[in-house]
Design a protein around this motif. Structure first.
Motif, short mmCIF file in Angstrom:
data_model
loop_
_atom_site.label_atom_id
_atom_site.label_comp_id
_atom_site.label_asym_id
_atom_site.label_seq_id
_atom_site.Cartn_x
_atom_site.Cartn_y
_atom_site.Cartn_z
N ASN A 57 0.83 -1.20 0.00
CA ASN A 57 0.00 0.00 0.00
C ASN A 57 0.87 1.25 0.00
O ASN A 57 2.06 1.21 0.31
CB ASN A 57 -0.92 0.01 1.23
CG ASN A 57 -1.94 -1.10 1.19
OD1 ASN A 57 -2.36 -1.54 0.11
ND2 ASN A 57 -2.36 -1.58 2.35
N LEU A 115 -1.01 2.91 -12.08
CA LEU A 115 -2.19 2.29 -11.48
C LEU A 115 -2.83 3.22 -10.45
O LEU A 115 -4.07 3.34 -10.39
CB LEU A 115 -1.79 0.97 -10.83
CG LEU A 115 -2.91 0.16 -10.16
CD1 LEU A 115 -3.96 -0.24 -11.20
CD2 LEU A 115 -2.36 -1.08 -9.47
N GLU A 116 -2.02 3.91 -9.67
CA GLU A 116 -2.56 4.81 -8.66
C GLU A 116 -3.27 6.00 -9.29
O GLU A 116 -4.33 6.43 -8.81
CB GLU A 116 -1.44 5.28 -7.73
CG GLU A 116 -1.93 6.07 -6.53
CD GLU A 116 -0.82 6.34 -5.54
OE1 GLU A 116 -0.78 5.66 -4.50
OE2 GLU A 116 0.02 7.22 -5.81
N ARG A 117 -2.69 6.54 -10.37
CA ARG A 117 -3.35 7.67 -11.03
C ARG A 117 -4.69 7.27 -11.64
O ARG A 117 -5.64 8.06 -11.69
CB ARG A 117 -2.43 8.26 -12.11
CG ARG A 117 -1.32 9.13 -11.58
CD ARG A 117 -0.64 9.91 -12.68
NE ARG A 117 0.09 9.03 -13.60
CZ ARG A 117 1.38 8.74 -13.47
NH1 ARG A 117 2.07 9.26 -12.45
NH2 ARG A 117 1.98 7.95 -14.32
N ALA A 118 -4.76 6.01 -12.08
CA ALA A 118 -6.01 5.54 -12.68
C ALA A 118 -7.09 5.27 -11.64
O ALA A 118 -8.27 5.52 -11.87
CB ALA A 118 -5.74 4.27 -13.50
N THR A 119 -6.67 4.76 -10.48
CA THR A 119 -7.66 4.39 -9.45
C THR A 119 -7.99 5.55 -8.51
O THR A 119 -9.07 5.58 -7.93
CB THR A 119 -7.14 3.20 -8.63
OG1 THR A 119 -5.85 3.52 -8.08
CG2 THR A 119 -7.02 1.95 -9.51
N GLU A 120 -7.04 6.48 -8.32
CA GLU A 120 -7.27 7.62 -7.43
C GLU A 120 -6.86 8.92 -8.12
O GLU A 120 -5.87 9.55 -7.76
CB GLU A 120 -6.47 7.45 -6.14
CG GLU A 120 -6.83 6.21 -5.33
CD GLU A 120 -6.00 6.10 -4.05
OE1 GLU A 120 -6.26 6.87 -3.12
OE2 GLU A 120 -5.09 5.25 -4.01
#
Length: 756
Positions: free
Chosen positions: A193, A691-696
């Protein structure tokens, strides 16, 4: 020299001691009153609550359910039941990797033990050399060692072949384990995380600037050199004095709570204390009023010191935690050279916030080199001076030594039972007692050296402890005499003669190491799971200091794995196994029992008890591998020296190949796997960022990182932050207070407004 009877007595004592500890643990862990001592980790996770028992009042303290006592050993299979992925999620990769060291020992030594007992023990036993030599004292254990093989015998080819077989088997296991651990670490980092340290680097040795403060200089430098990735930074304050005041106030609060609780239990009598050191002498005063007044004084001093730290520019040290907009940007900065001068703007991955050792961040960079040199010299002298008491105790821990010092006890110690206890039990327990105070000394030395994280401190302490164990416990126990006699002996002989000197003494010390393994590795591990000292401390705190549920949680200190002490201790068992697998194979079963027992015990501890202070992602594994290689090389050199005394000259050229192969194997593994433990692949960083930019997409990373690396003494307080420049994405200029005439001298191509 201990005989089989002595070893049997020692085994009986240690097995009974271990069983007593295990039975006591199995019973104590079932009592409701001890639940927080033996299962604190589940309380900290919020999964477990205090046991509630209806019925008689005694049920709140004692388990009256007889059925539970029938299965009092069910903790053993339960400790091995949790799968490794679940264990990583539950306890972290550091704890899981530590447990794998014991598993590694089983993988290496179980097949080696079987093969050595089947092949080498018959070869040694049938040599019958010791029986033909007059005026030589030996035991049946010596008949199972290489000492029983006649000089120049062709039987030594069996030992030579087995040395190669064992070496290649160890290579195979170590390579696979290194590969597994590297993959586990990369997977752990990829799946972990979001954490502040993934976006942050620690910058040290920030050069002074006549026009800008440290904060402004850091901001300017990274805006210029990392324009697309720099996000924010936090300068480091020298708050060591303030931290001491805060810690002292916390201690006084504990005493105040203690006396308030005491007064509430008996309001008719006011608690009193003395104003001297620890209340031992001085004027007798009201304890509650005294500690309340002392805390008020500290509050004033703390407020003054806090204001001084915040307002004084000299309180800011030339270091900072710099955070970036992405993991990729942090990885690029942490793993590259920032300036043409390699001694300034030094960057490294920031430890996670709870891993930071704040006291050492204020140490100037130049001073670090001096400190580490002084500590290296201190370690050298400590290692050899500590050999004096160990050698003295070793000399007394035998029949002749005791009779010489205490002749009036000769009649008593000559009794068979007492003699067996002295020779089979006393040497091991004496050595363990002398090693108790050592870890604290070595940790203090590591702190003086100036390392900036708790994980680094533990790794450095482990390195020192490993050297100490190698020189004092292993070599010091093999070679008799005082420290200076040993040192003089080594300095006055050719380096090629040292393996021969030590090697000839190895078989004679097998019985001593067997007793040490039973004391430290059997009874000692059983004492670990009993947790007798934490049990007593918890109940004392619970009785005198606990007032609320929060107080009870603070009293429930689960502790953590002591890597600095435990890992070098494990390395001693690996070293003994490597050395004696060819020389005295009968020692190997004792080592196998240790690894199996310790694996089960420590698995239970990290599941139910220990709460790690930090998570480094198993960065210590290259150290583990390197120390195993050192143990292998030492064992090969000593075998070479031993066989040279046995007129087995033909084997020497073949044995020379083994350390060369081992060093080559280490270099190969280092190049293949070590980078996974010191670097973070840009490919993986980009995947996580994407991945983080896409999910958050709306994540406010700056707010997330803003207070992550604020000194703990400022947490929850008003810390005056440096003003942050305007971070417009399209702003082509980076403001700076540096005037243009000085920019070429101080700024590495920067002007007062630098165009990007």
């Amino acid at each position: 020299m201990a005989s089989l009877q002595d070893i049997g007595v020692s085994a009986a004592i240690n097995i009974l001691t271990a069983l007593a500890f295990l039975v006591a643990f199995a019973i104590l862990r079932l009592q409701p009153i001890n639940d927080r001592v033996y299962f604190p980790k589940w309380y900290l996770k919020g999964i477990r609550g205090s046991p509630t028992r209806s019925g008689p009042f005694v049920k709140q303290f004692v388990n009256l359910d007889c059925k539970t006592y029938i299965k009092f050993l069910n903790w053993m299979p339960a400790a091995l039941k949790m799968p490794e992925p679940e264990l990583i999620e539950h306890a972290g990769l550091d704890s899981t990797a530590f447990i794998r060291i014991y598993l590694l020992g089983l993988k290496i030594f179980v097949p080696i033990t079987f093969l050595a007992l089947v092949v080498l023990v018959p070869v040694n036993w049938t040599g019958k050399t010791l029986e033909t030599i007059q005026n030589v004292t030996f035991s049946n254990i010596d008949k199972l060692s290489i000492s029983n093989v006649p000089s120049g015998s062709a039987r030594f080819w069996a030992h030579l072949v087995m040395a190669y077989v064992f070496t290649f088997w160890i290579f195979y296991i170590l390579y696979n384990e290194y590969k597994i651990m590297a993959n586990m670490r990369l997977h752990f980092l990829a799946s972990e995380n979001r954490r502040p340290d993934q976006f942050t680097v620690l910058v040290r040795n920030v050069p002074p600037d006549p026009d800008e403060s440290v904060s402004e200089h850091v901001e300017h430098f990274f805006c210029v050199n990392h324009p697309d990735n720099y996000l924010t930074h936090q300068v480091v304050y020298n708050a060591n004095k303030l931290a001491k005041l805060v810690e002292k106030k916390k201690s006084l609060h504990n005493w105040l709570t203690y006396y308030q609780n005491k007064y509430e239990r008996n309001p008719t009598e006011k608690p009193m204390t003395k104003t001297g050191f620890m209340g031992l002498w001085g004027t007798k005063v009201d304890a509650v009023d005294y500690y309340s007044a002392e805390i008020e004084k500290l509050n004033q001093g703390e407020a003054t010191e806090r204001e001084k730290v915040i307002s004084d520019p000299n309180a800011i040290v030339p270091a900072a935690f710099v955070s970036f907009k992405s993991r990729w940007g942090a990885a690029v900065c942490a793993q590259t050279q920032q300036s043409r001068n390699p001694t300034i703007w030094l960057t490294e991955w920031a430890p996670e916030p709870r891993d930071v050792y704040w006291a050492n961040l204020a140490v100037p960079y130049f001073e670090l080199t001096i400190r580490r040199l002084l500590m290296a010299i201190t370690l050298f002298f400590l290692t050899f001076f500590f050999m004096i008491p160990i050698a003295f105790v070793q000399s007394l821990a035998n029949i002749e030594g005791i009779e010489r010092v205490l002749p009036f006890l000769k009649g008593l110690i000559e009794m068979p039972t007492v003699k067996s206890v002295i020779q089979g039990f006393l040497p091991g327990i004496a050595l363990k007692i002398f090693l108790i105070i050592l870890p604290s000394i070595l940790m203090l030395m590591s702190k003086i050296e100036g390392y900036a994280s708790l994980s680094s401190l533990e790794r450095r302490s482990a390195a020192k402890y490993h050297l100490f164990v190698l020189v004092n416990v292993f070599l010091g126990s093999i070679i008799t005499g005082t420290a200076f006699q040993q040192l003089k002996s080594f300095l006055n002989q050719a380096p090629t003669e040292i393996p021969k000197t030590v090697g000839v003494s190895i078989p004679m010390k097998a019985t001593f190491f067997i007793t040490y393994i039973m004391v430290d590795g059997w009874a000692g591990i059983a004492a670990e799971i009993l947790r007798l000292v934490p049990l007593i401390i918890f109940h004392l705190k619970n009785t005198f200091l606990v007032k609320t549920e929060k107080d009870r949680e603070q009293a429930m200190d689960p502790g953590c794995l002591d890597f600095a002490t435990s890992e070098p201790r494990i390395q001693l068992y690996f070293l003994l196994g490597f050395v004696y697998c060819v020389v005295t194979p009968i020692l190997l079963p004792f080592i196998v029992v240790f690894f199996a027992f310790a694996l089960m015990v420590f698995r239970h501890q990290i599941i139910n008890v220990y709460n790690q202070k930090y998570e480094s992602g198993a960065t210590f594994w290259p150290d583990v591998h390197r120390r195993l290689i050192i143990g292998m090389v030492i064992s090969q050199l000593l075998l070479m020296g031993l066989l040279s005394t046995k007129n087995a000259a033909k084997s020497t050229p073949l044995l020379v190949v083994l350390p060369v192969l081992t060093i080559w194997f280490h270099i190969f593994c280092k190049g293949r796997f070590e980078s996974a433990f010191v670097k973070f692949p840009l490919e993986d960083a980009m995947v996580k960022d994407t991945l983080e930019r896409a999910t958050e997409p709306n994540l406010n990373l700056k707010a997330y990182l803003q207070d992550a690396y604020v000194h703990p003494v400022f947490k929850g307080g008003d810390l005056d932050r440096p003003s942050v420049i305007d971070e417009e994405e399209n702003n082509p200029l980076v403001p700076t207070k540096r005037n243009s005439n000085r920019s070429s001298k101080f700024g590495s191509g920067r002007s007062s407004d630098v165009e990007l």
